[in-house]
Design a protein around this motif. Structure first.
Motif, PDB file in Angstrom:
ATOM      1  N   LEU A  13      -5.858   0.846  -7.255  1.00  0.00           N
ATOM      2  CA  LEU A  13      -5.811  -0.182  -6.212  1.00  0.00           C
ATOM      3  C   LEU A  13      -6.858   0.084  -5.128  1.00  0.00           C
ATOM      4  O   LEU A  13      -6.951   1.180  -4.584  1.00  0.00           O
ATOM      5  N   ARG A  14      -7.636  -0.948  -4.825  1.00  0.00           N
ATOM      6  CA  ARG A  14      -8.584  -0.930  -3.713  1.00  0.00           C
ATOM      7  C   ARG A  14      -8.507  -2.266  -2.972  1.00  0.00           C
ATOM      8  O   ARG A  14      -7.946  -3.239  -3.479  1.00  0.00           O
ATOM      9  N   THR A  15      -9.071  -2.301  -1.783  1.00  0.00           N
ATOM     10  CA  THR A  15      -9.093  -3.549  -1.024  1.00  0.00           C
ATOM     11  C   THR A  15     -10.065  -4.532  -1.674  1.00  0.00           C
ATOM     12  O   THR A  15     -10.979  -4.152  -2.393  1.00  0.00           O
ATOM     13  N   GLN A  16      -9.859  -5.812  -1.378  1.00  0.00           N
ATOM     14  CA  GLN A  16     -10.824  -6.834  -1.781  1.00  0.00           C
ATOM     15  C   GLN A  16     -11.839  -7.077  -0.673  1.00  0.00           C
ATOM     16  O   GLN A  16     -12.852  -7.745  -0.903  1.00  0.00           O
ATOM     17  N   GLN A  48      -6.018   5.354   1.043  1.00  0.00           N
ATOM     18  CA  GLN A  48      -6.685   5.343   2.344  1.00  0.00           C
ATOM     19  C   GLN A  48      -6.130   4.255   3.257  1.00  0.00           C
ATOM     20  O   GLN A  48      -5.977   4.470   4.467  1.00  0.00           O
ATOM     21  N   VAL A  49      -5.806   3.096   2.692  1.00  0.00           N
ATOM     22  CA  VAL A  49      -5.224   2.032   3.510  1.00  0.00           C
ATOM     23  C   VAL A  49      -3.862   2.459   4.056  1.00  0.00           C
ATOM     24  O   VAL A  49      -3.541   2.226   5.227  1.00  0.00           O
ATOM     25  N   GLN A  50      -3.068   3.107   3.210  1.00  0.00           N
ATOM     26  CA  GLN A  50      -1.764   3.574   3.683  1.00  0.00           C
ATOM     27  C   GLN A  50      -1.927   4.610   4.790  1.00  0.00           C
ATOM     28  O   GLN A  50      -1.194   4.596   5.788  1.00  0.00           O
ATOM     29  N   ALA A  51      -2.906   5.497   4.652  1.00  0.00           N
ATOM     30  CA  ALA A  51      -3.172   6.492   5.700  1.00  0.00           C
ATOM     31  C   ALA A  51      -3.625   5.819   6.994  1.00  0.00           C
ATOM     32  O   ALA A  51      -3.271   6.265   8.098  1.00  0.00           O
ATOM     33  N   TYR A  52      -4.386   4.749   6.857  1.00  0.00           N
ATOM     34  CA  TYR A  52      -4.815   3.979   8.036  1.00  0.00           C
ATOM     35  C   TYR A  52      -3.599   3.393   8.762  1.00  0.00           C
ATOM     36  O   TYR A  52      -3.514   3.424   9.996  1.00  0.00           O
ATOM     37  N   LEU A  53      -2.635   2.881   8.003  1.00  0.00           N
ATOM     38  CA  LEU A  53      -1.433   2.333   8.622  1.00  0.00           C
ATOM     39  C   LEU A  53      -0.593   3.422   9.284  1.00  0.00           C
ATOM     40  O   LEU A  53       0.038   3.197  10.325  1.00  0.00           O
ATOM     41  N   GLU A  54      -0.567   4.603   8.698  1.00  0.00           N
ATOM     42  CA  GLU A  54       0.103   5.729   9.360  1.00  0.00           C
ATOM     43  C   GLU A  54      -0.588   6.051  10.688  1.00  0.00           C
ATOM     44  O   GLU A  54       0.072   6.359  11.682  1.00  0.00           O
ATOM     45  N   ARG A  55      -1.902   5.950  10.701  1.00  0.00           N
ATOM     46  CA  ARG A  55      -2.652   6.182  11.940  1.00  0.00           C
ATOM     47  C   ARG A  55      -2.308   5.111  12.977  1.00  0.00           C
ATOM     48  O   ARG A  55      -2.206   5.394  14.174  1.00  0.00           O
ATOM     49  N   TRP A  81       0.816  -1.219   0.000  1.00  0.00           N
ATOM     50  CA  TRP A  81       0.000   0.000   0.000  1.00  0.00           C
ATOM     51  C   TRP A  81       0.851   1.271   0.000  1.00  0.00           C
ATOM     52  O   TRP A  81       0.319   2.376  -0.035  1.00  0.00           O
ATOM     53  N   SER A  82       2.159   1.117   0.036  1.00  0.00           N
ATOM     54  CA  SER A  82       3.064   2.266  -0.003  1.00  0.00           C
ATOM     55  C   SER A  82       2.861   3.078  -1.283  1.00  0.00           C
ATOM     56  O   SER A  82       2.543   2.522  -2.346  1.00  0.00           O
ATOM     57  N   ALA A  83       3.057   4.379  -1.185  1.00  0.00           N
ATOM     58  CA  ALA A  83       2.936   5.239  -2.370  1.00  0.00           C
ATOM     59  C   ALA A  83       3.934   4.840  -3.450  1.00  0.00           C
ATOM     60  O   ALA A  83       3.720   5.120  -4.627  1.00  0.00           O
ATOM     61  N   ASP A 114     -15.504   7.313   7.932  1.00  0.00           N
ATOM     62  CA  ASP A 114     -15.803   8.028   6.693  1.00  0.00           C
ATOM     63  C   ASP A 114     -15.183   7.365   5.455  1.00  0.00           C
ATOM     64  O   ASP A 114     -15.376   7.849   4.339  1.00  0.00           O
ATOM     65  N   TYR A 115     -14.461   6.263   5.643  1.00  0.00           N
ATOM     66  CA  TYR A 115     -13.914   5.548   4.490  1.00  0.00           C
ATOM     67  C   TYR A 115     -15.061   4.855   3.739  1.00  0.00           C
ATOM     68  O   TYR A 115     -16.042   4.426   4.336  1.00  0.00           O
ATOM     69  N   PRO A 116     -14.939   4.698   2.419  1.00  0.00           N
ATOM     70  CA  PRO A 116     -15.928   3.920   1.672  1.00  0.00           C
ATOM     71  C   PRO A 116     -15.831   2.444   2.054  1.00  0.00           C
ATOM     72  O   PRO A 116     -14.877   2.024   2.721  1.00  0.00           O
ATOM     73  N   GLU A 117     -16.795   1.659   1.623  1.00  0.00           N
ATOM     74  CA  GLU A 117     -16.815   0.250   2.015  1.00  0.00           C
ATOM     75  C   GLU A 117     -15.569  -0.493   1.543  1.00  0.00           C
ATOM     76  O   GLU A 117     -15.048  -1.349   2.244  1.00  0.00           O
ATOM     77  N   TRP A 118     -15.097  -0.159   0.339  1.00  0.00           N
ATOM     78  CA  TRP A 118     -13.857  -0.747  -0.171  1.00  0.00           C
ATOM     79  C   TRP A 118     -12.833   0.387  -0.311  1.00  0.00           C
ATOM     80  O   TRP A 118     -12.805   1.106  -1.318  1.00  0.00           O
ATOM     81  N   PRO A 119     -11.986   0.572   0.703  1.00  0.00           N
ATOM     82  CA  PRO A 119     -11.060   1.709   0.704  1.00  0.00           C
ATOM     83  C   PRO A 119     -10.052   1.667  -0.448  1.00  0.00           C
ATOM     84  O   PRO A 119      -9.702   0.600  -0.960  1.00  0.00           O
ATOM     85  N   THR A 120      -9.568   2.836  -0.817  1.00  0.00           N
ATOM     86  CA  THR A 120      -8.533   2.952  -1.844  1.00  0.00           C
ATOM     87  C   THR A 120      -7.165   2.633  -1.244  1.00  0.00           C
ATOM     88  O   THR A 120      -6.991   2.598  -0.019  1.00  0.00           O
TER      89      THR A 120
END
Length: 506
Positions: free
Chosen positions: A48-51, A76-83, A39-41, A67-73
């Motif tokens: 790319l989106r999640t399955q 967004q996943v990378q931002a989640y990991l930063e969190r 998921w790195s930039a 506020d993420y959509p049901e299947w994150p981009t």
């Protein structure tokens, strides 16, 4: 212990966070400038989106943002990991943009000497660690087919990249693009670049079955695939419990009918017959380590002619015709090919280990021999994290990290080494037979994610209750149910230490 973790994707971060909770001194090495792994930039392809839906693709103690959509981009996943890094104070333990170039066992084989290089700086002096966790990922080293005529192709302006290297649509804009493969990344890329490329053609040696995100445009796939019932529709190596024994015994016709019905609906919904894209075999083949969702908009573009598919064929060679790079297919077709994007899989290897060490990790066929996908048989002070590719990667990573913590804390009662060897050999042999070799060198447990999580946590003695698991038969997996696993392991290790101390004193 002083522990080195190589890789800062889901597996590496989960391992660092959990081992720190057991007071280990952990350093995470990551050659990318950010966390995220695939998921790195630097590695996520455009589109790319999640399955998984966001609720099932998360760590147990940090849900995805509401506020993420049901299947994150991918972003967004990378931002989640930063969190995740910020929430659990992992930042001081990360060495980003730092590649481990060599890891060697000490002369006494009581630890590891790691040599690393920060990007743009000289190689550092070797640093000693008591234990090494390999979390470099099984989707980090792309496979490039060797095509005759490649040199002429490049001289004529052609470019060949892996799907993970296509980070912007501008690379495909107004170009003739050939996408090789029919897995998730190939289909995602084709759908994303279809509107901007001059032409987009998928070349698929083998068509794979796809699961719509909403089956029949109504039922969310998470109720069919992301539950224990969905997993039990496919036969595991050892049937577990009355329901699995029923489904693969007296109820086998019911089970087969369920899968056939899903396949029929998917065929109708995606218009596969009309498009000539019905895969060979049965829909149940989707379980052969190749489970993937249909890509939004792809089949609509195929129907409209914006994306073309050449099925049951492959690129045979490159040629140049009047200065135009061309891909010549094994069925005789000739395609203009300014850009070729390969979604052709990944190598499974650990480049920073000496060949002598790497050979001790593999069987004669090159499969990783790892007990519970974690522990090698005869290389000391070494474990693997993330070598259990799963539908629930964050949760699987946590389960593996918990097992490592239990192992390092002396809380596991492991079988004798010969029994472990026999277990791994039988498991890899079964994986080979079931998937026809599509098991990522023994590292892909899909679709049996929950079985593998159960085995790992059962051995650590901290699995969730049978009642909680019963709920998972009908509802999608909720990672938050597992948030008390690590605290329970802490209690278990503490109680075990107290008992041993009292026994010694008496």
């Amino acid at each position: 212990m002083k522990i080195a973790v190589v890789g800062a994707g889901f597996a590496g971060l989960a391992t660092a966070k959990i081992l720190r909770e057991f007071e280990h001194d952990v350093t995470v090495f990551e050659k990318a400038p950010d966390v995220g792994g695939v998921w790195s930039a630097t590695r996520r392809y455009t589109g790319l989106r999640t399955q998984n839906n966001k609720d099932s693709y998360a760590f147990s103690d940090l849900p995805m943002p509401r506020d993420y959509p049901e299947w994150p981009t991918g972003e967004q996943v990378q931002a989640y990991l930063e969190r995740y890094v910020a929430t659990f104070g992992l930042r001081p333990h990360l060495r980003l943009a730092t590649e481990v170039v060599r890891a060697e066992l000490t002369d006494a084989e009581d630890g590891w000497m790691l040599t690393a290089r920060r990007i743009g700086a000289p190689v550092s002096a070797p640093e000693r660690f008591d234990h090494l966790v390999v979390a470099n990922g099984i989707f980090s080293d792309p496979v490039f087919p060797q095509y005759p005529g490649y040199a002429d192709f490049v001289r004529a302006g052609g470019k060949l990249v892996a799907s993970s290297q296509l980070n912007t649509l501008d690379d495909a804009r107004d170009k003739n693009v050939v996408v090789v493969g029919y897995g998730k990344s190939a289909c995602d890329v084709a759908a994303e670049i279809g509107p901007v490329a001059r032409s987009t053609t998928i070349v698929a040696r083998q068509l794979l079955w796809k699961m719509p995100k909403r089956v029949g445009k109504v039922l969310n796939m998470k109720y069919l695939l992301l539950s224990r019932l969905g997993e039990a529709l496919f036969r595991y190596q050892e049937l577990d419990g009355r329901m699995e024994k029923f489904l693969h015994g007296p109820g086998d016709k019911v089970r087969a009918s369920m899968l056939e019905s899903i396949g029929s609906v998917a065929t109708w919904q995606l218009k596969l017959k009309k498009l000539g894209l019905v895969p060979k075999g049965e829909f149940a083949d989707i379980a052969n380590s190749q489970v993937s969702l249909s890509t939004d908009g792809l089949y609509e573009q195929i129907e409209a002619g914006a994306v073309k598919v050449h099925r049951d064929t492959e690129i045979e060679r490159f040629e140049v015709d009047g200065g135009q790079p061309m891909a010549v297919l094994s069925d005789g077709a000739r395609l203009p090919a300014d850009l070729v994007v390969c979604g052709t899989g990944f190598h499974q290897r650990v480049p920073f280990l000496d060949d002598s060490i790497a050979e001790r990790l593999l069987d004669e066929q090159g499969n990783y021999e790892l007990y519970r996908q974690i522990l090698p048989h005869d290389v000391p002070h070494l474990t693997f994290s993330g070598y259990n590719s799963s539908l629930f990667s964050p949760l699987s990573a946590e389960a593996g990290a918990t097992w490592i913590a239990a192992y390092l804390g002396g809380a596991l009662d492991l079988p004798p080494i010969e029994e472990r060897r026999k277990h791994v050999a039988e498991r890899v042999g079964w994986m080979e037979e079931r998937t026809g070799g599509k098991h990522a060198r023994g590292t892909n447990v899909i679709p049996f994610s929950m079985h593998q999580i159960d085995e790992t946590l059962d051995e650590a003695g901290v699995n969730i209750s049978s009642g909680a698991r019963t709920v998972q038969w009908l509802l999608p997996i909720d990672p938050s149910v597992y948030k008390n696993v690590v605290p329970r392991l802490k209690e278990r290790i503490s109680e075990r230490a107290t008992t041993e101390r009292v026994s010694t004193e008496s």
